[in-house]
Motif scaffolding. Sequence first.
Motif, PDB file in Angstrom:
ATOM      1  N   LEU A  10      34.963 110.262   5.785  1.00  0.00           N
ATOM      2  CA  LEU A  10      33.819 109.591   6.402  1.00  0.00           C
ATOM      3  C   LEU A  10      32.574 110.469   6.305  1.00  0.00           C
ATOM      4  O   LEU A  10      31.483 109.985   6.005  1.00  0.00           O
ATOM      5  CB  LEU A  10      34.103 109.221   7.854  1.00  0.00           C
ATOM      6  CG  LEU A  10      32.956 108.519   8.584  1.00  0.00           C
ATOM      7  CD1 LEU A  10      32.572 107.212   7.877  1.00  0.00           C
ATOM      8  CD2 LEU A  10      33.322 108.254  10.033  1.00  0.00           C
ATOM      9  N   GLU A  63      31.306 110.218   2.857  1.00  0.00           N
ATOM     10  CA  GLU A  63      30.631 108.933   2.657  1.00  0.00           C
ATOM     11  C   GLU A  63      29.226 108.956   3.266  1.00  0.00           C
ATOM     12  O   GLU A  63      28.252 108.495   2.650  1.00  0.00           O
ATOM     13  CB  GLU A  63      31.447 107.799   3.277  1.00  0.00           C
ATOM     14  CG  GLU A  63      30.804 106.441   3.097  1.00  0.00           C
ATOM     15  CD  GLU A  63      31.584 105.305   3.744  1.00  0.00           C
ATOM     16  OE1 GLU A  63      31.089 104.167   3.666  1.00  0.00           O
ATOM     17  OE2 GLU A  63      32.656 105.546   4.329  1.00  0.00           O
ATOM     18  N   ILE A  64      29.118 109.498   4.466  1.00  0.00           N
ATOM     19  CA  ILE A  64      27.818 109.572   5.144  1.00  0.00           C
ATOM     20  C   ILE A  64      26.848 110.448   4.354  1.00  0.00           C
ATOM     21  O   ILE A  64      25.690 110.083   4.162  1.00  0.00           O
ATOM     22  CB  ILE A  64      28.009 110.072   6.594  1.00  0.00           C
ATOM     23  CG1 ILE A  64      28.690 108.976   7.424  1.00  0.00           C
ATOM     24  CG2 ILE A  64      26.681 110.493   7.208  1.00  0.00           C
ATOM     25  CD1 ILE A  64      29.142 109.432   8.793  1.00  0.00           C
ATOM     26  N   ILE A 103      22.493 103.937   7.482  1.00  0.00           N
ATOM     27  CA  ILE A 103      23.819 104.556   7.545  1.00  0.00           C
ATOM     28  C   ILE A 103      24.477 104.235   8.873  1.00  0.00           C
ATOM     29  O   ILE A 103      25.654 103.857   8.919  1.00  0.00           O
ATOM     30  CB  ILE A 103      23.722 106.082   7.341  1.00  0.00           C
ATOM     31  CG1 ILE A 103      23.181 106.402   5.946  1.00  0.00           C
ATOM     32  CG2 ILE A 103      25.088 106.742   7.549  1.00  0.00           C
ATOM     33  CD1 ILE A 103      22.757 107.851   5.763  1.00  0.00           C
ATOM     34  N   LYS A 107      25.858 100.804   8.952  1.00  0.00           N
ATOM     35  CA  LYS A 107      27.040 100.645   8.094  1.00  0.00           C
ATOM     36  C   LYS A 107      28.296 101.249   8.718  1.00  0.00           C
ATOM     37  O   LYS A 107      29.372 100.665   8.632  1.00  0.00           O
ATOM     38  CB  LYS A 107      26.797 101.251   6.722  1.00  0.00           C
ATOM     39  CG  LYS A 107      27.981 101.110   5.806  1.00  0.00           C
ATOM     40  CD  LYS A 107      27.646 101.257   4.370  1.00  0.00           C
ATOM     41  CE  LYS A 107      28.947 101.151   3.600  1.00  0.00           C
ATOM     42  NZ  LYS A 107      28.872 100.488   2.379  1.00  0.00           N
ATOM     43  N   VAL A 108      28.169 102.415   9.334  1.00  0.00           N
ATOM     44  CA  VAL A 108      29.355 103.086   9.876  1.00  0.00           C
ATOM     45  C   VAL A 108      29.541 102.866  11.379  1.00  0.00           C
ATOM     46  O   VAL A 108      30.523 103.322  11.956  1.00  0.00           O
ATOM     47  CB  VAL A 108      29.363 104.605   9.553  1.00  0.00           C
ATOM     48  CG1 VAL A 108      29.419 104.844   8.059  1.00  0.00           C
ATOM     49  CG2 VAL A 108      28.178 105.314  10.183  1.00  0.00           C
ATOM     50  N   TYR A 119      27.496 103.943  13.927  1.00  0.00           N
ATOM     51  CA  TYR A 119      27.092 105.075  14.751  1.00  0.00           C
ATOM     52  C   TYR A 119      25.606 104.989  15.067  1.00  0.00           C
ATOM     53  O   TYR A 119      24.821 104.467  14.281  1.00  0.00           O
ATOM     54  CB  TYR A 119      27.342 106.408  14.039  1.00  0.00           C
ATOM     55  CG  TYR A 119      28.786 106.783  13.845  1.00  0.00           C
ATOM     56  CD1 TYR A 119      29.781 106.350  14.717  1.00  0.00           C
ATOM     57  CD2 TYR A 119      29.169 107.591  12.780  1.00  0.00           C
ATOM     58  CE1 TYR A 119      31.110 106.707  14.526  1.00  0.00           C
ATOM     59  CE2 TYR A 119      30.491 107.958  12.594  1.00  0.00           C
ATOM     60  CZ  TYR A 119      31.449 107.514  13.465  1.00  0.00           C
ATOM     61  OH  TYR A 119      32.749 107.870  13.286  1.00  0.00           O
TER      62      TYR A 119
END
Length: 114
Positions: free
Chosen positions: A69, A72-73, A87, A90-91, A93
Amino acid sequence: MIRKKLEAYHMLGIEIDSFNGMLDDWVVKKYSHHESVREYKGMILERIEQIKRKRNDIINLINRLEDPLLREIFFMRYIDQKSNDEIGRKVGYSVNHLSRIFRKGIEELEKLEG
């Protein structure tokens, strides 16, 4: 050191977009037979190649992160040029949480570098 390297690369991504726009400019296409325009185009292409080499260095650096992860970030931020808001959506957060994640990743990369 790592943070500066990553942020510098992020700015280079913006520079690539700018250079690609210049190459698509109708003046370059229309007047490419002129020596000065060919030199200008050559300079831009060389700069793009330099940036691509730096991009590969950053990709190799990010790939050293163990957490998928986190990788990916970092890819989204530094390779895909996504904003922290994008971002975060998408995740799932918050931007504040992403800041903590970036700090953690940068610390991890600094340990790997050194």
